[in-house]
Design a protein around this motif. Structure first.
Motif, PDB file in Angstrom:
ATOM      1  N   SER A  31       1.236   3.795  -3.405  1.00 50.63           N
ATOM      2  CA  SER A  31       0.674   5.137  -3.239  1.00 50.63           C
ATOM      3  C   SER A  31       1.509   6.223  -3.909  1.00 50.63           C
ATOM      4  O   SER A  31       0.999   7.298  -4.222  1.00 50.63           O
ATOM      5  CB  SER A  31       0.520   5.454  -1.747  1.00 50.63           C
ATOM      6  OG  SER A  31       1.774   5.644  -1.123  1.00 50.63           O
ATOM      7  N   GLN A  80      -5.426  -5.840   0.102  1.00 50.90           N
ATOM      8  CA  GLN A  80      -6.705  -5.146  -0.014  1.00 50.90           C
ATOM      9  C   GLN A  80      -7.041  -4.403   1.280  1.00 50.90           C
ATOM     10  O   GLN A  80      -7.521  -3.271   1.257  1.00 50.90           O
ATOM     11  CB  GLN A  80      -7.813  -6.145  -0.348  1.00 50.90           C
ATOM     12  CG  GLN A  80      -9.117  -5.495  -0.807  1.00 50.90           C
ATOM     13  CD  GLN A  80      -8.955  -4.736  -2.110  1.00 50.90           C
ATOM     14  OE1 GLN A  80      -8.265  -5.180  -3.019  1.00 50.90           O
ATOM     15  NE2 GLN A  80      -9.574  -3.581  -2.199  1.00 50.90           N
ATOM     16  N   SER A 111      -4.904  -3.268   3.434  1.00 48.66           N
ATOM     17  CA  SER A 111      -3.988  -2.132   3.516  1.00 48.66           C
ATOM     18  C   SER A 111      -4.504  -0.971   2.679  1.00 48.66           C
ATOM     19  O   SER A 111      -4.440   0.200   3.096  1.00 48.66           O
ATOM     20  CB  SER A 111      -2.594  -2.549   3.035  1.00 48.66           C
ATOM     21  OG  SER A 111      -1.731  -1.440   2.947  1.00 48.66           O
ATOM     22  N   PHE A 112      -5.014  -1.262   1.500  1.00 46.70           N
ATOM     23  CA  PHE A 112      -5.559  -0.212   0.647  1.00 46.70           C
ATOM     24  C   PHE A 112      -6.702   0.520   1.341  1.00 46.70           C
ATOM     25  O   PHE A 112      -6.825   1.733   1.253  1.00 46.70           O
ATOM     26  CB  PHE A 112      -6.053  -0.809  -0.670  1.00 46.70           C
ATOM     27  CG  PHE A 112      -4.956  -1.181  -1.625  1.00 46.70           C
ATOM     28  CD1 PHE A 112      -3.621  -0.980  -1.305  1.00 46.70           C
ATOM     29  CD2 PHE A 112      -5.258  -1.754  -2.845  1.00 46.70           C
ATOM     30  CE1 PHE A 112      -2.611  -1.330  -2.186  1.00 46.70           C
ATOM     31  CE2 PHE A 112      -4.266  -2.096  -3.732  1.00 46.70           C
ATOM     32  CZ  PHE A 112      -2.943  -1.891  -3.398  1.00 46.70           C
ATOM     33  N   ARG A 113      -7.553  -0.247   2.022  1.00 57.31           N
ATOM     34  CA  ARG A 113      -8.697   0.369   2.700  1.00 57.31           C
ATOM     35  C   ARG A 113      -8.230   1.230   3.875  1.00 57.31           C
ATOM     36  O   ARG A 113      -8.711   2.349   4.071  1.00 57.31           O
ATOM     37  CB  ARG A 113      -9.656  -0.711   3.199  1.00 57.31           C
ATOM     38  CG  ARG A 113     -10.385  -1.463   2.106  1.00 57.31           C
ATOM     39  CD  ARG A 113     -11.573  -2.227   2.659  1.00 57.31           C
ATOM     40  NE  ARG A 113     -12.217  -3.040   1.633  1.00 57.31           N
ATOM     41  CZ  ARG A 113     -12.035  -4.340   1.489  1.00 57.31           C
ATOM     42  NH1 ARG A 113     -11.208  -4.987   2.299  1.00 57.31           N
ATOM     43  NH2 ARG A 113     -12.654  -5.012   0.535  1.00 57.31           N
ATOM     44  N   ILE A 114      -7.299   0.693   4.667  1.00 55.19           N
ATOM     45  CA  ILE A 114      -6.820   1.419   5.851  1.00 55.19           C
ATOM     46  C   ILE A 114      -6.153   2.735   5.465  1.00 55.19           C
ATOM     47  O   ILE A 114      -6.403   3.785   6.068  1.00 55.19           O
ATOM     48  CB  ILE A 114      -5.841   0.547   6.659  1.00 55.19           C
ATOM     49  CG1 ILE A 114      -6.593  -0.633   7.286  1.00 55.19           C
ATOM     50  CG2 ILE A 114      -5.155   1.379   7.748  1.00 55.19           C
ATOM     51  CD1 ILE A 114      -5.682  -1.663   7.916  1.00 55.19           C
ATOM     52  N   PHE A 115      -5.289   2.674   4.453  1.00 52.17           N
ATOM     53  CA  PHE A 115      -4.531   3.863   4.057  1.00 52.17           C
ATOM     54  C   PHE A 115      -5.205   4.660   2.939  1.00 52.17           C
ATOM     55  O   PHE A 115      -4.644   5.630   2.452  1.00 52.17           O
ATOM     56  CB  PHE A 115      -3.117   3.463   3.630  1.00 52.17           C
ATOM     57  CG  PHE A 115      -2.305   2.890   4.749  1.00 52.17           C
ATOM     58  CD1 PHE A 115      -1.816   3.707   5.753  1.00 52.17           C
ATOM     59  CD2 PHE A 115      -2.055   1.522   4.825  1.00 52.17           C
ATOM     60  CE1 PHE A 115      -1.073   3.179   6.800  1.00 52.17           C
ATOM     61  CE2 PHE A 115      -1.309   0.984   5.868  1.00 52.17           C
ATOM     62  CZ  PHE A 115      -0.817   1.825   6.857  1.00 52.17           C
ATOM     63  N   LYS A 116      -6.409   4.183   2.531  1.00 51.38           N
ATOM     64  CA  LYS A 116      -7.174   4.876   1.487  1.00 51.38           C
ATOM     65  C   LYS A 116      -6.336   5.061   0.224  1.00 51.38           C
ATOM     66  O   LYS A 116      -6.272   6.158  -0.364  1.00 51.38           O
ATOM     67  CB  LYS A 116      -7.689   6.223   1.992  1.00 51.38           C
ATOM     68  CG  LYS A 116      -8.693   6.100   3.139  1.00 51.38           C
ATOM     69  CD  LYS A 116      -9.191   7.455   3.606  1.00 51.38           C
ATOM     70  CE  LYS A 116     -10.324   7.309   4.614  1.00 51.38           C
ATOM     71  NZ  LYS A 116      -9.971   6.540   5.808  1.00 51.38           N
ATOM     72  N   VAL A 117      -5.693   3.972  -0.177  1.00 47.90           N
ATOM     73  CA  VAL A 117      -4.875   4.004  -1.387  1.00 47.90           C
ATOM     74  C   VAL A 117      -5.785   3.938  -2.608  1.00 47.90           C
ATOM     75  O   VAL A 117      -6.658   3.090  -2.703  1.00 47.90           O
ATOM     76  CB  VAL A 117      -3.885   2.818  -1.419  1.00 47.90           C
ATOM     77  CG1 VAL A 117      -3.132   2.780  -2.744  1.00 47.90           C
ATOM     78  CG2 VAL A 117      -2.912   2.925  -0.265  1.00 47.90           C
ATOM     79  N   LYS A 118      -5.556   4.846  -3.541  1.00 44.88           N
ATOM     80  CA  LYS A 118      -6.313   4.845  -4.787  1.00 44.88           C
ATOM     81  C   LYS A 118      -5.354   4.579  -5.927  1.00 44.88           C
ATOM     82  O   LYS A 118      -4.358   5.292  -6.094  1.00 44.88           O
ATOM     83  CB  LYS A 118      -7.016   6.184  -5.004  1.00 44.88           C
ATOM     84  CG  LYS A 118      -8.113   6.469  -3.972  1.00 44.88           C
ATOM     85  CD  LYS A 118      -8.794   7.791  -4.256  1.00 44.88           C
ATOM     86  CE  LYS A 118      -9.893   8.054  -3.220  1.00 44.88           C
ATOM     87  NZ  LYS A 118     -10.569   9.364  -3.459  1.00 44.88           N
ATOM     88  N   GLY A 136       0.806  -1.212   0.000  1.00 40.31           N
ATOM     89  CA  GLY A 136       0.000   0.000   0.000  1.00 40.31           C
ATOM     90  C   GLY A 136       0.838   1.260   0.000  1.00 40.31           C
ATOM     91  O   GLY A 136       0.568   2.211  -0.735  1.00 40.31           O
TER      92      GLY A 136
END
Length: 212
Positions: free
Chosen positions: A133, A194, A196-203, A129
């Protein structure tokens, strides 16, 4: 047609490089931990450890060398790379060897081994993540995956699966650390990334720039 190298945005480069370096360090820590857990590693670590044992070098050295070979393959297939691709190769291996100095083997204590394995998978998700980013280009192994997918016309998922099965097979034949941890890594790494993406708000800027 895309240029071979992603353009570097120099104004934001120092900040992004610092963030990427954090991601590379976490990757190195995660790989060191899964090696010392001694239950089996992820596919590329299986190969790196096997080659290190055969050559008398370190796993980090083999991570760098195999990364360079994979990068050559990806470039030969005209896959676009970025500065993050090169950084991925040059920095994760040294971080891995650094952490191996300080993390003792967990072999002989099954509880610690399992905990170490699970923490390693979680850290790999976090590192992914953080690295993605900065949008600096896919890692060399994912660059190869995407190149094979593009040339063969097969899905990215299938291309990745075939590559990693072959890597594990070669590593296993060379007596690399294949075990239940290898299977657990394969099953849990997707959810870890997945999450990690949600926690760190990775787009993701686009699907072609995923990977490590």
């Amino acid at each position: 047609m895309l240029p071979m190298f992603k353009p570097v945005h120099w104004k934001s480069f120092p900040q992004k490089f610092f963030i990427a370096q954090i991601g590379f360090a976490i990757y190195g820590l995660a790989i060191a931990l899964i090696i010392q857990a001694d239950l089996g590693t992820g596919p590329w670590a299986v190969l790196a450890v096997a080659l290190a044992d055969l050559t008398g070098t370190t796993p980090g050295t083999m991570v760098v060398l195999t990364g360079l070979l994979v990068l050559v393959g990806a470039i030969s297939m005209k896959e676009q790379i970025g500065w993050g691709t090169v950084g991925n190769i040059l920095f994760i291996g040294p971080w891995l060897d650094f952490f191996l100095i300080f993390i003792p083997s967990l072999k002989g204590n099954l509880v610690y081994q399992i905990v170490g394995l699970l923490i390693s998978i979680g850290l790999t998700g976090i590192a992914t993540g953080v690295y993605i980013s900065v949008n600096a280009g896919a890692g060399p192994r994912d660059s190869l995956m995407m190149a094979i997918s593009r040339i063969s016309g097969r899905s990215v998922q299938l291309s990745r699966a075939v590559i990693e099965v072959l890597v594990v097979l070669v590593g296993w034949l060379l007596k690399g650390p294949v075990g239940i941890g290898t299977l657990m890594f394969a099953l849990l790494i997707g959810p870890a990334v997945q999450g990690s993406f949600r926690i760190f708000k990775v787009k993701l800027p686009n699907s072609e720039e995923e990977g490590s």
